[in-house]
Motif scaffolding. Structure first.
Motif, PDB file in Angstrom:
ATOM      1  N   ALA A 147       0.830  -1.205   0.000  1.00  9.26           N
ATOM      2  CA  ALA A 147       0.000   0.000   0.000  1.00  9.26           C
ATOM      3  C   ALA A 147       0.864   1.255   0.000  1.00  9.26           C
ATOM      4  N   GLN A 148       1.953   1.221   0.762  1.00 13.07           N
ATOM      5  CA  GLN A 148       2.852   2.371   0.822  1.00 13.07           C
ATOM      6  C   GLN A 148       3.519   2.615  -0.531  1.00 13.07           C
ATOM      7  N   MET A 149       3.936   1.552  -1.202  1.00 12.51           N
ATOM      8  CA  MET A 149       4.586   1.711  -2.497  1.00 12.51           C
ATOM      9  C   MET A 149       3.621   2.283  -3.530  1.00 12.51           C
ATOM     10  N   LEU A 150       2.373   1.821  -3.521  1.00 12.04           N
ATOM     11  CA  LEU A 150       1.393   2.370  -4.452  1.00 12.04           C
ATOM     12  C   LEU A 150       1.166   3.848  -4.171  1.00 12.04           C
ATOM     13  N   GLN A 151       1.110   4.224  -2.911  1.00  6.42           N
ATOM     14  CA  GLN A 151       0.912   5.630  -2.573  1.00  6.42           C
ATOM     15  C   GLN A 151       2.103   6.476  -3.024  1.00  6.42           C
ATOM     16  N   LEU A 152       3.309   5.936  -2.893  1.00  9.04           N
ATOM     17  CA  LEU A 152       4.492   6.662  -3.359  1.00  9.04           C
ATOM     18  C   LEU A 152       4.438   6.882  -4.875  1.00  9.04           C
ATOM     19  N   LEU A 153       3.933   5.898  -5.596  1.00  8.53           N
ATOM     20  CA  LEU A 153       3.783   6.059  -7.043  1.00  8.53           C
ATOM     21  C   LEU A 153       2.746   7.134  -7.366  1.00  8.53           C
ATOM     22  N   LYS A 154       1.642   7.134  -6.634  1.00  9.96           N
ATOM     23  CA  LYS A 154       0.623   8.165  -6.852  1.00  9.96           C
ATOM     24  C   LYS A 154       1.178   9.553  -6.542  1.00  9.96           C
ATOM     25  N   ASP A 155       1.960   9.654  -5.465  1.00  9.49           N
ATOM     26  CA  ASP A 155       2.552  10.941  -5.095  1.00  9.49           C
ATOM     27  C   ASP A 155       3.540  11.409  -6.163  1.00  9.49           C
ATOM     28  N   TRP A 156       4.303  10.471  -6.701  1.00 15.02           N
ATOM     29  CA  TRP A 156       5.265  10.803  -7.757  1.00 15.02           C
ATOM     30  C   TRP A 156       4.541  11.339  -8.987  1.00 15.02           C
ATOM     31  N   ARG A 157       3.463  10.689  -9.352  1.00 14.26           N
ATOM     32  CA  ARG A 157       2.694  11.159 -10.507  1.00 14.26           C
ATOM     33  C   ARG A 157       2.112  12.549 -10.252  1.00 14.26           C
ATOM     34  N   ALA A 158       1.578  12.761  -9.053  1.00 13.59           N
ATOM     35  CA  ALA A 158       1.000  14.064  -8.718  1.00 13.59           C
ATOM     36  C   ALA A 158       2.047  15.172  -8.767  1.00 13.59           C
ATOM     37  N   ALA A 159       3.310  14.809  -8.494  1.00 14.80           N
ATOM     38  CA  ALA A 159       4.397  15.787  -8.525  1.00 14.80           C
ATOM     39  C   ALA A 159       4.967  15.986  -9.922  1.00 14.80           C
ATOM     40  N   GLY A 160       4.451  15.238 -10.909  1.00 15.98           N
ATOM     41  CA  GLY A 160       4.901  15.432 -12.284  1.00 15.98           C
ATOM     42  C   GLY A 160       5.662  14.282 -12.890  1.00 15.98           C
ATOM     43  N   GLY A 161       5.988  13.244 -12.104  1.00 19.34           N
ATOM     44  CA  GLY A 161       6.630  12.053 -12.655  1.00 19.34           C
ATOM     45  C   GLY A 161       8.025  12.279 -13.205  1.00 19.34           C
ATOM     46  N   SER A 162       8.759  13.228 -12.649  1.00 19.38           N
ATOM     47  CA  SER A 162      10.095  13.539 -13.163  1.00 19.38           C
ATOM     48  C   SER A 162      11.101  12.451 -12.806  1.00 19.38           C
ATOM     49  N   ARG A 163      12.024  12.171 -13.741  1.00 25.54           N
ATOM     50  CA  ARG A 163      13.122  11.243 -13.496  1.00 25.54           C
ATOM     51  C   ARG A 163      14.448  11.995 -13.328  1.00 25.54           C
ATOM     52  N   LEU A 164      14.374  13.265 -12.979  1.00 27.36           N
ATOM     53  CA  LEU A 164      15.586  14.065 -12.836  1.00 27.36           C
ATOM     54  C   LEU A 164      16.319  13.761 -11.529  1.00 27.36           C
ATOM     55  N   ASP A 165      17.625  13.936 -11.577  1.00 24.37           N
ATOM     56  CA  ASP A 165      18.493  13.859 -10.403  1.00 24.37           C
ATOM     57  C   ASP A 165      18.986  15.277 -10.125  1.00 24.37           C
ATOM     58  N   ARG A 166      18.154  16.060  -9.479  1.00 22.71           N
ATOM     59  CA  ARG A 166      18.464  17.479  -9.297  1.00 22.71           C
ATOM     60  C   ARG A 166      19.607  17.722  -8.324  1.00 22.71           C
ATOM     61  N   ASP A 167      19.776  16.845  -7.333  1.00 25.30           N
ATOM     62  CA  ASP A 167      20.860  17.051  -6.371  1.00 25.30           C
ATOM     63  C   ASP A 167      22.157  16.362  -6.795  1.00 25.30           C
ATOM     64  N   LEU A 168      22.142  15.746  -7.980  1.00 22.94           N
ATOM     65  CA  LEU A 168      23.342  15.158  -8.588  1.00 22.94           C
ATOM     66  C   LEU A 168      24.027  14.133  -7.687  1.00 22.94           C
ATOM     67  N   ASP A 169      23.220  13.335  -6.982  1.00 23.64           N
ATOM     68  CA  ASP A 169      23.808  12.285  -6.149  1.00 23.64           C
ATOM     69  C   ASP A 169      23.842  10.940  -6.867  1.00 23.64           C
TER      70      ASP A 169
END
Length: 253
Positions: A147-169
């Motif tokens: 359930a937690q993993m599905l919610q994380l996927l929903k949250d990711w989609r709501a945030a735009g689904g970006s695959r960027l590494d903005r902090d360059l880690d």
């Protein structure tokens, strides 16, 4: 342009008009042909000449005010190459279309911004997750972790689904990316396996389950995205203009 024999989508734009024409030497096929299956070689199903320029995919000043193309099918009911099985309900061009739809009018800068947004999104979470979640949400999750993993996927989609590494880690910032990258092969097989059975591996030999992002600069051109999406939406009761068909071919040896 009508004399050009290789397949290519040509675009035109000026300060008043936009247009598209798809060139190529495109055969007329007899009725009953499925380009994805073997054809009896008796001569009955030979080509009947070639399409005229007027029969090619083309448009001038569409009502939408935009022409969007990212190697997707050039028009509704317009076929692809015989070895292309990836055309369906989901294509990466939807990411660009939806990014453009965020604004009613555009400048050159806003179009480039839409391109950048689409180029860094995950197609699976943006376009396939809604169908997956709709089916999963019909019952309780098997475990709190699921359930937690599905919610994380929903949250990711709501945030735009970006695959960027903005902090360059060296890692994609959103944890949803790691979840979906790991789960996708199991999701595809769980959806398609009950239908295809032993033929699941045959489909995988024709087309990869996931055309994942890489350093080559292209992704999501082919994959099982449309198959999974359409099957899940069918389970959820959605009606389709063109439903899946199932065919068997017997080959004499």
């Amino acid at each position: 342009m009508a004399q050009i024999e290789f397949t290519f989508n040509w675009f035109y734009a000026d300060d008043h008009d936009i247009a598209m024409f798809s060139s190529g030497r495109l055969p007329k096929r007899p009725r009953g042909i499925d380009s994805g299956l073997p054809t009896v070689g008796t001569g009955r199903y030979e080509w009947r000449g070639f399409l005229s320029p007027a029969q090619h995919a083309q448009v001038i000043n569409p009502p939408s005010g935009a022409i969007v193309n990212w190697n997707n099918k050039s028009a509704r009911d317009f076929g692809a190459a015989d070895n292309n099985w990836g055309r369906g309900s989901i294509h990466r061009s939807l990411l660009l279309q939806h990014a453009l739809d965020r604004n009613s009018t555009h400048t050159l800068d806003s179009v480039v911004a839409a391109m950048n947004r689409a180029a860094t999104q995950d197609l699976r979470v943006m376009e396939v997750l809604p169908a997956l979640a709709a089916v999963l949400d019909t019952g309780p999750a098997p475990t709190p972790r699921a359930a937690q993993m599905l919610q994380l996927l929903k949250d990711w989609r709501a945030a735009g689904g970006s695959r960027l590494d903005r902090d360059l880690d060296g890692k994609i910032d959103d944890p949803g990316a790691a979840i979906l990258d790991q789960a996708w092969p199991n999701i595809t097989d769980a959806v398609m396996g009950p239908v295809l059975g032993e033929q699941l591996a045959q489909l995988a030999s024709l087309m990869t389950r996931d055309n994942a992002p890489s350093s080559q600069g292209s992704a999501y051109l082919d994959g099982w995205y449309g198959y999974v999406d359409k099957d899940l939406r069918t389970i959820a009761g959605q009606r389709w203009r063109a439903r899946f068909t199932r065919s068997s071919v017997a080959v004499a040896t």
